[in-house]
Every structure is written in C-alpha cells, then in structure tokens.
Scaffold this motif. Structure first.
Motif, short mmCIF file in Angstrom:
data_model
loop_
_atom_site.label_atom_id
_atom_site.label_comp_id
_atom_site.label_asym_id
_atom_site.label_seq_id
_atom_site.Cartn_x
_atom_site.Cartn_y
_atom_site.Cartn_z
N VAL A 1 13.99 -16.31 48.75
CA VAL A 1 14.33 -17.54 48.03
C VAL A 1 13.95 -17.36 46.57
O VAL A 1 12.78 -17.13 46.23
CB VAL A 1 13.57 -18.75 48.63
N VAL A 2 14.93 -17.45 45.68
CA VAL A 2 14.72 -17.23 44.25
C VAL A 2 14.74 -18.57 43.53
O VAL A 2 15.66 -19.36 43.71
CB VAL A 2 15.81 -16.30 43.67
N ASN A 3 13.71 -18.81 42.72
CA ASN A 3 13.71 -20.02 41.88
C ASN A 3 14.71 -19.79 40.75
O ASN A 3 14.50 -18.92 39.89
CB ASN A 3 12.31 -20.28 41.33
N GLY A 4 15.78 -20.55 40.75
CA GLY A 4 16.88 -20.31 39.81
C GLY A 4 16.57 -20.63 38.38
O GLY A 4 17.36 -20.29 37.49
N ASN A 5 15.44 -21.29 38.11
CA ASN A 5 15.07 -21.61 36.73
C ASN A 5 13.94 -20.72 36.23
O ASN A 5 14.03 -20.14 35.15
CB ASN A 5 14.66 -23.09 36.63
#
Length: 629
Positions: free
Chosen positions: A47-51
């Motif tokens: 899960v990648v934090n898009g910000n």
C-alpha cells in the motif's frame, strides 16, 4: 565430542528434516530466496501513500499494488496519486545489471497504481531507457484495453503503459517467466509466500535446539558462528550509554562480537534474541548496539550478522531508537576490556575513538554495514495490525536509521519517515507493507542484504546428525529425564537406606534400596560413527569411560542411526559411584550440574541430584565408577 540438542537432520542436498516439516537451505545466489533482490517484498499488499511517497526507487514485489492510507487497505483510497515509481535518471550509483524488470506483481495493479506506472516520469532508466514491469501470473491478469482507457483517459498513456510490460522472446512475460522466480521454483503468489517462509524458517533453525512433532521450535541456543569469530556476548541486564555524555540514553540490546585476529575470512554470526528473557529485557530495549571487538580495518572483514528474534510481540523502531555498529582494534580492547552487563565503551574518550560503521553523515558506509545484517522475526505476528513499524527521522551523530534487512513473514509492516533515515536494508514479509515515505536509489541497491555478493552462506553452521546425543538417563524408582528437555532447578532426593527419614518429606523424594543402584543411558549413535563417553571430576582432566580397558560403545557401521542402551554396573556394598560434571556443583551459572554421591554403609546417607539447563556446546557429563573392596 560436543553433544548438540538439535533434532534437525541435514543431507547434502540442503534439505533439513524437522519433525513433519522439511526446510530447504537457500542457495548461495539467493540467500533470501525469491526476495533476494527485492528492496521491498510484500506477499499480500503493498500500500503506497499517494501523497507522502513522492518517489520510490528500487526493486519491488507485491501480491498486489494499490494506493491507500493504511496497511489494512485493500482498495484504492486516492484516485489522484502524485507518486512516481522507478525513475532512475538521477541515480549516482551503478545500477544492478539484472534490474529490469524492477516492478513485479502477482496480480493486476489497482487503478490508482496503474496511473502511477503510466506516468511519463515513471519507469525510466538511468539513461532514459524504458523500464519494465511484470503483472500477473497469466494473461488472465491483463487489464483490458477498454478498462485501461477508462482508468487513464489518454490513449498515449495507455500505449506507454502497455509498452512497459516486460517481454521475453517477443511475448509478454508473467511471474513464472522471470529468471529469479524460476530459479526459486516460484510461479504463483502462494509459492512466493511459501518460499519466503522457508527462508525465515531456515535461518531460525540455526539457533534452534528442540522441536515439536510439527517442526515448530521449542528450544533455543544463544548463538552459532564461523571460525572468523571467537565468541559472542549479549547483555543480560539493562545497559545504555547515558554516562558518555551523548544522546544514547535508551537501553539497548548490546552484541559484542569478538573477532579472530588471525582470520581474514568473512565471518557469519547467528544470534538468538529472546524477547521474554530476563523479564522482557530485550523487548523493552530502545535500540541495538553491535560492537566488533579486536577488529582491524583492512584485515578483518565486517561479518554477516543474523539476529533470530523470538518472543517479541511488537518491534517498533521509533524516532528515539538507535541501531549502531562500531569497531575497536585489539589495542583498544586490550586497554579497555569489555565488562559483562556494562555498556561498551565506558568512557567518552573510548567512544570517540571508535570506528563508526553506521555514521549518519556517510550513507555509503552505513548502507554497507546494513547490507551485512539480517533481522529475522520468524515468530512475530501482529494479526491485522502491524507488529513492526519503522519511523526514525533523526540523523544526528548518535541516532541512526534502522539498519539491516527485515525478514518478518507473518506480520504487516509500516514504513514511515524520510528516505535517508527511516530504514536501510530489504523489507520482506508475506503479509502487507504500508509505504509512507520515499525510497532512495542508493539505499535500495547499497543496503540490500549481500549487496557485495560475499555472503559465505551458513551450511557450516547447521546442526548435523553426525553428532551423538544422550537421549535420556534412567535413575532408580522409575525416575527418567532427557538431558535435552531438562528444565531448570529441580531436585531429586534419595535416602540410601529405607529406614531413614528426612524431615520434612519432599514431593520430589524417591526411596532407593541401598543394596543396588543403576544408571541407564539411552544414546543415539549416528550412522558410520564411532563414539566415546567421557567424564571428569570438577575441573580435572577428561577421561574416557572404558571399564576393563574397553569402550562399551561399539562402532555403528550401518547406514542408519542406532539407539544404544548403556547401563553402568550395579553398585554393591562398599562401592562408590561418582557422577561428576564439568564445573563445581554449586555455581549456578553452570548449565548442567548432576551430582550423585552413593556409598553403601551401615550409616544412612542422603543423595541429591541437581539438574540445571544444559549448554550443549560443552561436553555432556558421563559417569565415572570407582570401586573399592
């Protein structure tokens, strides 16, 4: 010959049989199995934090890639991520020759992660060549063109995304087509998870001594190490560097590794870290301090260090945590020898004279040290929560990023903090990983385990069935115990004559007829071996047990292990039987003390047998019988 507790059987193929479980030794090329080249490996979701994650550089594998805000997310939570992946145009280091494909997924990317991969500034090589991904295990995982157009809303981006799919011989490649997956016999997500579990189990087995029928570890030994290392010492009481006048106030797990000054080989140390020992001392620690003692730069090599953590509920490396590696020359150690359960070194002057192998201001040196450390959390399990969190942002001289590969197959992991100080090493789990920060290219390929390719392997450290073992000892009145399963501090008491009363009566007391006494040893003899029983009195010399000048243990000339029952002759009146151990009986630091004094006489005599946990790196006790007439 040392007697070891391990009941693991190893054969030349690298297969280790433990109860109902079989473990395979990782190959020299792939010490971490299919995850060996991965900067981050998530068996389930990444899960990648898009910000907050602006740039992720490295080699990445996941069962599924998505964009979210929590390790437990299974669907996208951000439709417009600003992240990019694997843009290497600013790389100031040599990249691996096998870097492409650098992004591998066992399933189709999520919609938001598809947008990240399709960006113009994603998947770009050092020389602006196109980088590639592998998505899925078969064509069934392909994203249909109609869906791609809906996601990307741009024909050029659709074309760019499709062109970045990795091909072999002109055909789109899938998981099982990639060399390092094929080499590890992996073609599915489930096989990748099984492979990583096997690797963690293998390294955990190196410090195991006992197992249940299912092959689960139930007993541990402190360490094993190669010949380039003389000894390893851990603290058993709280230690910290608060007296040094620097920012090292938290209690640490201190690991002193004494190097062999005559060796120039690359050493390997495998160390057991028990979170429950000493009232949870290590579980409560706020850092790890590794000291290489008698280390001469340019002569001794930084050893590979594998920590097997067990009995840990969580491992949270926070902003105040420290993880360091330092070295001290033979002259420094001679002038200031380590003291058990004291922080090393003990003065500020000694500390400042150290060779710092994890400096905050030299990432190349720190990453090289990190590439020699593996943190194996084989048993930690956080359920739906993340039992491991890396969140170190501090870069002062005394505060370091977490260093070394994390191998934790059974828990979720959270990675927070900036790219320089949060962690240095591979991050590997069969569960999910939440990435809430950047991953820098020098860290991705400079700190991964065995980055220099000089890991010598650990086959020489494996337990072997070529070591004889005493399986059990039978005492009078049906009392029986196994040296491999002895618990600490229990007492058998005997009265030599039936007419003697001992007050108060003990629940552990057994009566012994004074006219006869018998010891029976059940001994496991490996195939094709010849073995000898030894004894010694206190600190005296070891002597072979050879009654009548002959060895009572006949050689095992067969191709299979044999179990032999050896009985020591009955003790009649006016004879003395002594069973003496290796050190004085009342030193509680001894791992096993068994003392039996028996003398048949007209006077009553009490007999005590004291059993304390054994250290099987030492020779086990055997009986010496002295007769007099």
């Amino acid at each position: 010959m040392p007697l070891q507790k391990s009941m693991a059987a190893t054969n030349n193929s690298g297969l280790i049989r433990i109860g109902n479980k079989t473990i395979e030794r990782p190959s020299q090329r792939y010490p971490l199995g299919v995850a060996s080249d991965a900067t981050i490996f998530a068996g389930e979701n990444m899960v990648v934090n898009g910000n907050n994650t602006q740039n992720m550089q490295g080699e990445f594998y996941a069962g599924h890639f998505l964009v979210g805000t929590s390790v437990n997310d299974t669907e996208d939570k951000n439709e417009y991520p600003s992240s990019k992946v694997n843009n290497f145009t600013d790389a100031n280091i040599d990249l691996p020759t096998n870097l492409d494909p650098s992004l591998v997924s066992a399933t189709a990317f999520s919609k938001s992660f598809t947008k990240i991969v399709a960006r113009d500034d994603s998947m770009v090589g050092k020389n602006k060549e196109v980088g590639h991904y592998v998505m899925g295990t078969s064509a069934n995982d392909d994203i249909p063109d109609s869906q791609l157009k809906s996601i990307l809303n741009d024909d050029n981006k659709v074309k760019a995304f499709k062109n970045r799919a990795y091909q072999l011989n002109g055909k789109k490649a899938y998981l099982g087509d990639i060399d390092y997956f094929k080499d590890n016999k992996v073609s599915t997500q489930a096989q990748a998870i099984s492979n990583v579990t096997n690797v963690s189990d293998y390294y955990a087995n190196l410090t195991a001594t006992e197992y249940d029928a299912d092959g689960n570890i139930t007993g541990y030994k402190g360490d094993v190490h190669s010949d380039a290392i003389k000894s390893i010492n851990l603290n058993s009481k709280a230690v910290n560097g608060s007296s040094l006048g620097v920012d090292l106030n938290g209690n640490v797990i201190q690991v002193n590794i004494d190097m062999d000054t005559t060796s120039t080989d690359v050493g390997v140390a495998v160390v057991d870290i028990d979170g429950a020992a000493n009232d949870g001392l290590f579980q409560k620690a706020e850092g790890i301090s590794i000291n290489l003692l008698n280390y001469t730069a340019g002569k001794q090599k930084i050893p590979y260090i594998i920590f097997n953590f067990h009995n840990f509920k969580t491992f949270n490396f926070s902003a105040s945590s420290t993880y360091s590696m330092r070295a001290y020359t033979p002259a420094q150690v001679k002038d200031n020898a380590p003291v058990d359960n004291k922080y090393y070194p003990q003065t500020t002057a000694q500390y400042k004279a150290r060779l710092d192998l994890t400096p905050a201001d030299n990432t190349k040196v720190r990453y090289n040290s990190a590439a020699h450390v593996m943190n194996n959390f084989n048993t930690i399990n956080g359920g739906d929560d993340a039992a491991i969190t890396l969140n170190s942002n501090r870069g002062s001289e005394e505060n370091y990023s977490f260093i070394g590969t994390i191998l934790a197959p059974h828990t979720n992991i959270i990675i927070q903090g900036n790219s320089q100080y949060s962690f240095a090493g591979n991050i590997i789990t069969n569960r999910s990983i939440y990435l809430d920060g950047n991953v820098a290219v020098d860290k991705a390929f400079g700190a991964n385990f065995n980055a220099d390719g000089k890991f010598p392997g650990t086959s020489d450290l494996e337990s072997t069935t070529k070591v004889p073992r005493i399986l059990s000892v039978t005492l009078p009145n049906g009392v029986n115990f196994s040296p491999e399963n002895v618990t600490t501090n229990y007492v058998f008491q005997f009265s030599l004559n039936n007419n003697v009363e001992i007050d108060p009566e003990s629940e552990t007391m057994h009566r012994l007829d004074g006219r006869a006494f018998k010891n029976t040893f059940l001994i496991d003899q490996p195939a094709g071996t010849s073995n000898v029983l030894w004894s010694r009195m206190n600190d005296g010399k070891w002597k072979k047990y050879e009654p009548d000048g002959k060895n009572p243990l006949q050689p095992n000339k067969t191709s299979e292990a044999q179990t032999v029952e050896l009985s020591i002759a009955d003790v009649k009146r006016r004879r003395i039987m002594l069973i003496i151990t290796m050190i004085k009986p009342f030193i509680m630091l001894a791992r096993l003390t068994v003392i039996t004094w028996l003398m048949a006489s007209k006077r009553p005599l009490s007999v005590g047998i004291y059993c304390i946990r054994i250290n099987f790196r030492l020779l086990w006790l055997v009986p010496l019988m002295i007769c007099r007439r």
